[in-house]
Design an enzyme around this catalytic site. Structure first.
Site, short mmCIF file in Angstrom:
data_model
loop_
_atom_site.label_atom_id
_atom_site.label_comp_id
_atom_site.label_asym_id
_atom_site.label_seq_id
_atom_site.Cartn_x
_atom_site.Cartn_y
_atom_site.Cartn_z
N PRO A 1 -35.13 -11.39 13.72
CA PRO A 1 -33.73 -11.82 13.52
C PRO A 1 -32.96 -10.83 12.65
CG PRO A 1 -35.24 -13.20 12.26
CD PRO A 1 -36.07 -12.35 13.14
N GLU A 2 -31.72 -10.63 13.00
CA GLU A 2 -30.84 -9.79 12.18
C GLU A 2 -29.79 -10.69 11.54
OE1 GLU A 2 -29.57 -6.06 13.81
OE2 GLU A 2 -31.28 -5.96 15.17
#
Ligand SMILES: [Zn+2]
Length: 293
Positions: free
Chosen positions: A2-3
């Protein structure tokens, strides 16, 4: 992995279940996450109220009525699920789901709001930590993080100063969490495409010798803010769509302009380029060799 936009979407999804609610009961099924949970983990949460749910880079920070902060990181495969009651139909699941098995529900928060929040993480690279708010500035996980890219302080002057004299590529510089926090492979590629800058360009070329920003630095900051804002907005829509039982939050792939689009036409207006993939620092970079320079 995830960013920042995905983590922000998770924060917004958890807020109604956790903000203002008290940890009525905390179950730890497996404490050996990326780091072992501290022995007093349950004691420091149970009976405490969440007074705010924030985010710093890819960390979620729940402020507690005790003066502690609960730090949470999704790692590679972490996800949060929110249920209204034990055994009830799931209200929503936040973050990409690789494994549905409850064996991977390592931590379960029973909130006074009635919500049950589970942290599921098959690969256990995620982490949780309880830190006194007063010591947060010295917390090693956060201390070396660069500016928050959507914060008001992050502008062309700040980015140029961080890239001054930096002989690495723009791709490598933007992936460095000390230069700007929370960006990963996907959104670095996307931001560079929006700014029409080559990922191979030397980072120092967005600044003068003295570190003053040039027009490239302006374009790049605009590109970073735009791509993150758009992704968070897309995440928000997918949260609203969560009424659908199959609603699953992941990356908002339909919005990607270059990432994972090797061989496809560039979407820059009037650009005849074809998206190319190359490997930089062991990671795939996607870019258009025609309009990005
Ligand atoms: Zn192009």
């Amino acid at each position: 992995m995830p960013e920042l936009p995905e983590v922000e979407t998770v924060r917004r999804g958890l807020e109604p279940a956790m903000d203002g609610a008290c940890f009525a009961k905390v179950d730890v099924h497996r404490g050996d996450l990326r780091w072992p949970l501290p022995n007093d983990f349950k004691a420091r949460l149970q009976g405490k109220t969440v007074t705010g749910l924030g985010r710093r880079a890819k960390y979620l920070l729940a402020d507690l009525s005790s003066g502690d902060v609960l730090l949470m990181h999704l790692g590679m495969s972490g996800s949060f699920h929110v249920f209204r009651e034990e055994g009830d139909k799931k209200l929503a699941r936040y973050y990409h789901e690789r494994e549905k098995h409850a064996a991977h529900d390592h931590v379960v928060f029973h909130m006074s709001s009635g919500a049950i929040v589970t942290f599921n993480d098959p690969r256990r690279f995620g982490s949780m930590k309880v830190v006194p708010r007063a010591k947060l500035d010295a917390e090693p996980l956060l201390a070396r993080l660069g500016p928050e890219p959507l914060g008001n302080a992050f502008d062309a002057a700040m980015l140029a100063a961080a890239c001054k004299g930096n002989k690495t590529s723009l791709k490598a510089a933007l992936s460095d969490q000390r230069v700007v926090a929370g960006l990963g492979n996907i959104y670095v590629c996307e931001a560079l495409h929006r700014a029409l800058l080559s990922p191979k360009r030397i980072a120092a070329t967005i600044a003068s010798k003295s570190g003053a920003p040039n027009e490239r630095a302006e374009r790049l900051v605009d590109g970073i803010k735009a791509v993150l804002s758009d992704a968070i907005e897309a995440g928000g829509s997918s949260l609203r769509d969560h009424k659908r039982p199959d609603g699953d939050l992941g990356y908002f792939q339909h919005h990607f302009r270059v990432y994972d689009r090797e061989g496809e036409r560039c979407v820059t207006p009037r650009c005849p380029g074809i998206v190319k993939r190359m490997v930089q620092n062991g990671r795939s970079t996607f870019s258009c060799p025609v309009c990005q320079s």
